[in-house]
Design a protein around this motif. Structure first.
Motif, mmCIF file in Angstrom:
data_model
loop_
_atom_site.group_PDB
_atom_site.id
_atom_site.type_symbol
_atom_site.label_atom_id
_atom_site.label_comp_id
_atom_site.label_asym_id
_atom_site.label_seq_id
_atom_site.Cartn_x
_atom_site.Cartn_y
_atom_site.Cartn_z
ATOM 1 N N ARG A 156 -17.759 -31.143 -21.670
ATOM 2 C CA ARG A 156 -16.681 -31.698 -20.833
ATOM 3 C C ARG A 156 -15.676 -30.639 -20.368
ATOM 4 N N ASN A 157 -15.149 -29.848 -21.289
ATOM 5 C CA ASN A 157 -14.120 -28.890 -20.879
ATOM 6 C C ASN A 157 -14.684 -27.792 -19.979
ATOM 7 N N THR A 158 -15.965 -27.480 -20.138
ATOM 8 C CA THR A 158 -16.591 -26.528 -19.222
ATOM 9 C C THR A 158 -16.615 -27.094 -17.811
ATOM 10 N N VAL A 159 -16.974 -28.379 -17.698
ATOM 11 C CA VAL A 159 -16.997 -29.039 -16.391
ATOM 12 C C VAL A 159 -15.594 -29.137 -15.815
ATOM 13 N N LEU A 160 -14.631 -29.565 -16.630
ATOM 14 C CA LEU A 160 -13.267 -29.751 -16.142
ATOM 15 C C LEU A 160 -12.635 -28.425 -15.710
ATOM 16 N N LEU A 161 -12.848 -27.393 -16.498
ATOM 17 C CA LEU A 161 -12.297 -26.090 -16.126
ATOM 18 C C LEU A 161 -12.969 -25.545 -14.859
ATOM 19 N N SER A 162 -14.242 -25.839 -14.681
ATOM 20 C CA SER A 162 -14.936 -25.400 -13.466
ATOM 21 C C SER A 162 -14.338 -26.082 -12.229
ATOM 22 N N LEU A 163 -14.037 -27.359 -12.355
ATOM 23 C CA LEU A 163 -13.400 -28.072 -11.245
ATOM 24 C C LEU A 163 -12.007 -27.510 -10.971
ATOM 25 N N ALA A 164 -11.271 -27.232 -12.043
ATOM 26 C CA ALA A 164 -9.937 -26.650 -11.882
ATOM 27 C C ALA A 164 -10.024 -25.271 -11.246
ATOM 28 N N LEU A 165 -11.055 -24.528 -11.604
ATOM 29 C CA LEU A 165 -11.248 -23.194 -11.039
ATOM 30 C C LEU A 165 -11.500 -23.276 -9.532
ATOM 31 N N ALA A 166 -12.337 -24.213 -9.141
ATOM 32 C CA ALA A 166 -12.628 -24.384 -7.711
ATOM 33 C C ALA A 166 -11.378 -24.802 -6.947
ATOM 34 N N HIS A 167 -10.630 -25.736 -7.509
ATOM 35 C CA HIS A 167 -9.415 -26.209 -6.840
ATOM 36 C C HIS A 167 -8.366 -25.101 -6.794
ATOM 37 N N ALA A 168 -8.274 -24.323 -7.873
ATOM 38 C CA ALA A 168 -7.305 -23.228 -7.927
ATOM 39 C C ALA A 168 -7.586 -22.199 -6.836
ATOM 40 N N GLU A 169 -8.850 -21.863 -6.650
ATOM 41 C CA GLU A 169 -9.204 -20.918 -5.580
ATOM 42 C C GLU A 169 -8.813 -21.471 -4.212
ATOM 43 N N THR A 170 -9.021 -22.751 -4.039
ATOM 44 C CA THR A 170 -8.747 -23.378 -2.743
ATOM 45 C C THR A 170 -7.263 -23.332 -2.394
ATOM 46 N N VAL A 171 -6.398 -23.605 -3.375
ATOM 47 C CA VAL A 171 -4.954 -23.651 -3.101
ATOM 48 C C VAL A 171 -4.261 -22.321 -3.359
ATOM 49 N N GLY A 172 -5.016 -21.328 -3.862
ATOM 50 C CA GLY A 172 -4.430 -20.022 -4.105
ATOM 51 C C GLY A 172 -3.661 -19.914 -5.404
ATOM 52 N N ALA A 173 -3.976 -20.781 -6.366
ATOM 53 C CA ALA A 173 -3.304 -20.716 -7.663
ATOM 54 C C ALA A 173 -3.764 -19.489 -8.437
ATOM 55 N N GLU A 174 -2.872 -18.942 -9.242
ATOM 56 C CA GLU A 174 -3.188 -17.732 -10.005
ATOM 57 C C GLU A 174 -3.524 -18.025 -11.460
ATOM 58 N N GLU A 175 -3.221 -19.237 -11.916
ATOM 59 C CA GLU A 175 -3.439 -19.593 -13.320
ATOM 60 C C GLU A 175 -3.982 -21.008 -13.425
ATOM 61 N N ILE A 176 -4.771 -21.233 -14.480
ATOM 62 C CA ILE A 176 -5.210 -22.578 -14.832
ATOM 63 C C ILE A 176 -4.619 -22.880 -16.204
ATOM 64 N N TRP A 177 -3.858 -23.948 -16.283
ATOM 65 C CA TRP A 177 -3.215 -24.346 -17.535
ATOM 66 C C TRP A 177 -3.975 -25.533 -18.128
ATOM 67 N N VAL A 178 -4.235 -25.452 -19.423
ATOM 68 C CA VAL A 178 -4.987 -26.519 -20.082
ATOM 69 C C VAL A 178 -4.374 -26.786 -21.462
ATOM 70 N N GLY A 179 -4.273 -28.047 -21.818
ATOM 71 C CA GLY A 179 -3.585 -28.425 -23.049
ATOM 72 C C GLY A 179 -4.467 -28.519 -24.267
ATOM 73 N N VAL A 180 -5.502 -27.704 -24.363
ATOM 74 C CA VAL A 180 -6.369 -27.758 -25.543
ATOM 75 C C VAL A 180 -5.616 -27.273 -26.770
ATOM 76 N N ASN A 181 -6.059 -27.764 -27.925
ATOM 77 C CA ASN A 181 -5.390 -27.457 -29.181
ATOM 78 C C ASN A 181 -6.436 -27.254 -30.263
#
Length: 227
Positions: free
Chosen positions: A97-122
């Protein structure tokens, strides 16, 4: 880019990003989870904490099954102790799951020009999931560096996990200090209507966190007679 499930940890993660002055693009994923009511919580939290925008995307992991969170035919474990949770990977683990979710966040981050992906894993008070560990996050950051246009162009995205080494009590204290409206978040894996079951792993850890932090728990749990 902040992965926002609508639960306690991801909401606190968003609050930390905002406190550090980040313009936060919130991303939630409807992956076929039986507790998809958390997505409504995510929308409320995104508004309350001032996310720049909030997007919900659908990737139906229930098509593969293999988890109590995506297959209604598998019972959600109840009444497990935190010690037992840390000893075994539970049936609530959603494969990759987190591999899939981070991959989606990575794609979206590239699209909007974000420099960081923040995730609340513990990796302290958690349910034994392998994709919540620091070594997984470091490995994914390497993937992001070599598999994206941003990475090979010298603008690699960083993975930020501000809660990864905090206990649930420490997370609750941090979020309370930052004004996280925990009453509108949802952590329960098996809610009854709008109320949390109080006995699944997520509820047990949430209750433990509030109790140890000395902070009143605003969660609405089902009465014992309703279970």
């Amino acid at each position: 880019m902040v992965l926002l499930s609508g639960g306690l940890d991801s909401s606190t993660c968003l609050a930390v990003a905002r406190a550090e002055g980040r313009e936060a693009h919130a991303l939630s994923v409807d992956y076929g989870q039986r507790h998809r009511g958390e997505l409504a919580g995510a929308r409320r939290v995104a508004r309350a904490l001032g996310a720049h925008d909030h997007r919900v995307v659908r990737v139906d992991l229930s098509a593969f099954g293999g988890s109590a969170l995506t297959d209604a035919g598998i019972a959600v474990p109840k009444g497990r102790s935190p010690r037992r949770m840390a000893r075994e990977i539970p049936v609530t683990y959603v494969p990759a799951r987190n591999t899939v979710l981070l991959s989606l966040a990575l794609a979206h981050a590239e699209t909007v020009g974000a420099e960081e992906i923040w995730v609340g894993v513990n990796a302290v008070d958690y349910s034994g999931y392998p994709d919540c560990r620091p070594e997984f996050l470091r490995a994914f950051e390497k993937v992001a560096r070599v598999a994206t246009k941003a990475g090979v162009s010298g603008r690699p995205l960083r993975i930020r996990a501000p809660l990864v080494r905090l206990s649930k009590a420490q997370i609750v204290k941090l979020g309370t200090r930052l004004g996280v409206p925990y009453g509108i978040t949802q952590s329960c894996y098996d809610p009854v209507g709008v109320r949390a079951c109080g006995r699944c792993d997520a509820c047990v850890l949430r209750r433990k966190g509030f109790a140890e932090a000395g902070v009143p728990d605003p969660t609405k749990y089902v009465a014992r007679s309703e279970e």
